[in-house]
Motif scaffolding. Structure first.
Motif, PDB file in Angstrom:
ATOM      1  N   GLY A  26       0.813  -1.219   0.000  1.00 40.52           N
ATOM      2  CA  GLY A  26       0.000   0.000   0.000  1.00 40.52           C
ATOM      3  C   GLY A  26       0.842   1.262   0.000  1.00 40.52           C
ATOM      4  N   VAL A  27       1.877   1.280   0.809  1.00 40.90           N
ATOM      5  CA  VAL A  27       2.740   2.467   0.869  1.00 40.90           C
ATOM      6  C   VAL A  27       3.538   2.615  -0.418  1.00 40.90           C
ATOM      7  CG1 VAL A  27       4.714   3.488   2.058  1.00 40.90           C
ATOM      8  CG2 VAL A  27       2.857   2.498   3.381  1.00 40.90           C
ATOM      9  N   ALA A  28       4.136   1.529  -0.885  1.00 38.36           N
ATOM     10  CA  ALA A  28       4.940   1.600  -2.114  1.00 38.36           C
ATOM     11  C   ALA A  28       4.076   1.960  -3.320  1.00 38.36           C
ATOM     12  CB  ALA A  28       5.646   0.272  -2.349  1.00 38.36           C
ATOM     13  N   TRP A  29       2.901   1.410  -3.382  1.00 37.37           N
ATOM     14  CA  TRP A  29       1.999   1.657  -4.515  1.00 37.37           C
ATOM     15  C   TRP A  29       1.626   3.128  -4.607  1.00 37.37           C
ATOM     16  CZ3 TRP A  29      -3.322  -1.290  -4.832  1.00 37.37           C
ATOM     17  CH2 TRP A  29      -4.011  -0.921  -5.981  1.00 37.37           C
ATOM     18  N   GLU A  30       1.182   3.695  -3.514  1.00 39.49           N
ATOM     19  CA  GLU A  30       0.649   5.059  -3.546  1.00 39.49           C
ATOM     20  C   GLU A  30       1.729   6.135  -3.500  1.00 39.49           C
ATOM     21  OE1 GLU A  30      -2.231   5.213  -4.459  1.00 39.49           O
ATOM     22  OE2 GLU A  30      -3.248   3.455  -3.694  1.00 39.49           O
ATOM     23  N   THR A  31       2.941   5.782  -3.103  1.00 41.34           N
ATOM     24  CA  THR A  31       3.984   6.811  -3.022  1.00 41.34           C
ATOM     25  C   THR A  31       5.034   6.701  -4.115  1.00 41.34           C
ATOM     26  OG1 THR A  31       5.292   5.466  -1.496  1.00 41.34           O
ATOM     27  CG2 THR A  31       3.750   7.049  -0.521  1.00 41.34           C
ATOM     28  N   TRP A  32       5.291   5.477  -4.608  1.00 34.12           N
ATOM     29  CA  TRP A  32       6.433   5.313  -5.487  1.00 34.12           C
ATOM     30  C   TRP A  32       6.116   4.556  -6.772  1.00 34.12           C
ATOM     31  CZ3 TRP A  32       9.885   0.710  -5.454  1.00 34.12           C
ATOM     32  CH2 TRP A  32      10.994   0.894  -6.271  1.00 34.12           C
ATOM     33  N   LEU A  33       5.443   3.422  -6.683  1.00 36.69           N
ATOM     34  CA  LEU A  33       5.271   2.557  -7.850  1.00 36.69           C
ATOM     35  C   LEU A  33       4.279   3.095  -8.871  1.00 36.69           C
ATOM     36  CD1 LEU A  33       5.306  -0.915  -6.075  1.00 36.69           C
ATOM     37  CD2 LEU A  33       7.149   0.155  -7.387  1.00 36.69           C
ATOM     38  N   ALA A  34       3.142   3.577  -8.420  1.00 37.20           N
ATOM     39  CA  ALA A  34       2.125   4.057  -9.361  1.00 37.20           C
ATOM     40  C   ALA A  34       1.230   5.110  -8.724  1.00 37.20           C
ATOM     41  CB  ALA A  34       1.284   2.892  -9.861  1.00 37.20           C
ATOM     42  N   PRO A  35       1.813   6.236  -8.294  1.00 38.31           N
ATOM     43  CA  PRO A  35       0.946   7.273  -7.709  1.00 38.31           C
ATOM     44  C   PRO A  35       0.012   7.844  -8.768  1.00 38.31           C
ATOM     45  CG  PRO A  35       3.171   8.105  -8.000  1.00 38.31           C
ATOM     46  CD  PRO A  35       3.203   6.639  -8.346  1.00 38.31           C
ATOM     47  N   LEU A  36      -1.219   8.131  -8.373  1.00 38.77           N
ATOM     48  CA  LEU A  36      -2.209   8.631  -9.320  1.00 38.77           C
ATOM     49  C   LEU A  36      -1.901  10.053  -9.780  1.00 38.77           C
ATOM     50  CD1 LEU A  36      -5.474   7.296  -7.643  1.00 38.77           C
ATOM     51  CD2 LEU A  36      -4.335   6.427  -9.688  1.00 38.77           C
ATOM     52  N   ARG A  37      -1.462  10.879  -8.857  1.00 36.14           N
ATOM     53  CA  ARG A  37      -1.170  12.285  -9.164  1.00 36.14           C
ATOM     54  C   ARG A  37      -0.337  12.841  -8.014  1.00 36.14           C
ATOM     55  NH1 ARG A  37      -5.976  11.286  -7.541  1.00 36.14           N
ATOM     56  NH2 ARG A  37      -6.932  12.320  -5.801  1.00 36.14           N
ATOM     57  N   PRO A  38       0.236  14.015  -8.182  1.00 39.77           N
ATOM     58  CA  PRO A  38       0.973  14.611  -7.056  1.00 39.77           C
ATOM     59  C   PRO A  38       0.047  14.768  -5.845  1.00 39.77           C
ATOM     60  CG  PRO A  38       1.447  15.788  -9.082  1.00 39.77           C
ATOM     61  CD  PRO A  38       0.344  14.810  -9.406  1.00 39.77           C
ATOM     62  N   GLY A  39       0.551  14.447  -4.705  1.00 40.41           N
ATOM     63  CA  GLY A  39      -0.259  14.517  -3.491  1.00 40.41           C
ATOM     64  C   GLY A  39      -1.035  13.241  -3.219  1.00 40.41           C
ATOM     65  N   ALA A  40      -0.896  12.245  -4.095  1.00 35.25           N
ATOM     66  CA  ALA A  40      -1.624  10.985  -3.911  1.00 35.25           C
ATOM     67  C   ALA A  40      -1.041  10.150  -2.784  1.00 35.25           C
ATOM     68  CB  ALA A  40      -1.627  10.191  -5.204  1.00 35.25           C
ATOM     69  N   TRP A  41       0.067  10.591  -2.222  1.00 34.68           N
ATOM     70  CA  TRP A  41       0.663   9.854  -1.103  1.00 34.68           C
ATOM     71  C   TRP A  41      -0.308   9.740   0.056  1.00 34.68           C
ATOM     72  CZ3 TRP A  41       1.027  12.075   3.623  1.00 34.68           C
ATOM     73  CH2 TRP A  41       0.899  13.463   3.678  1.00 34.68           C
TER      74      TRP A  41
END
Length: 121
Positions: A26-41
């Motif tokens: 969940g953390v890697a996906w949303e922050t590094w691997l495939a973030p949807l847009r800036p701020g998607a972290w």
């Protein structure tokens, strides 16, 4: 051999490993691997309930497992929805989340069943 995998100690560690893997995914996906847009972290905060549940899961508290038998289905549902609606690198990540959540669900049910006390009459 199969009864070895149904022992409460093994199941507890297996569920714990699934939770840690879901947190890392969940953390890697949303922050590094495939973030949807800036701020998607901020979407990575979805793993916070899993993090908060780790101590109770690690101790083998049956009540926590009972609650998480229902709550883990939210992660399963998110994985299915995003696997069918997202595009690009999010799809295999969503499939991985779906598989991890389904595996955790099965292991949680097996753990609770193995810890269930026989009824006394």
């Amino acid at each position: 051999m199969s009864s070895e995998f149904l022992r409460p100690g093994f199941l507890r560690h297996f569920v714990l490993a699934c939770f840690v893997a879901l947190i890392a995914l969940g953390v890697a996906w949303e922050t590094w691997l495939a973030p949807l847009r800036p701020g998607a972290w901020l979407l990575s905060l979805k793993v916070l309930p899993l993090v908060l549940a780790l101590p109770a899961i690690a101790r083998g508290r049956v009540r926590a497992y009972q609650w998480w038998s229902m709550a883990i289905l939210l992660y399963f549902t998110e994985g299915v929805v995003r696997a069918t609606s997202d595009t690009g690198p999010s799809v295999p990540l969503a499939v991985a989340q779906t598989l991890l959540a389904a595996t955790a669900f099965a292991a949680i049910l097996a753990y609770v069943r193995s810890r269930r006390q026989p009824a006394r009459f």
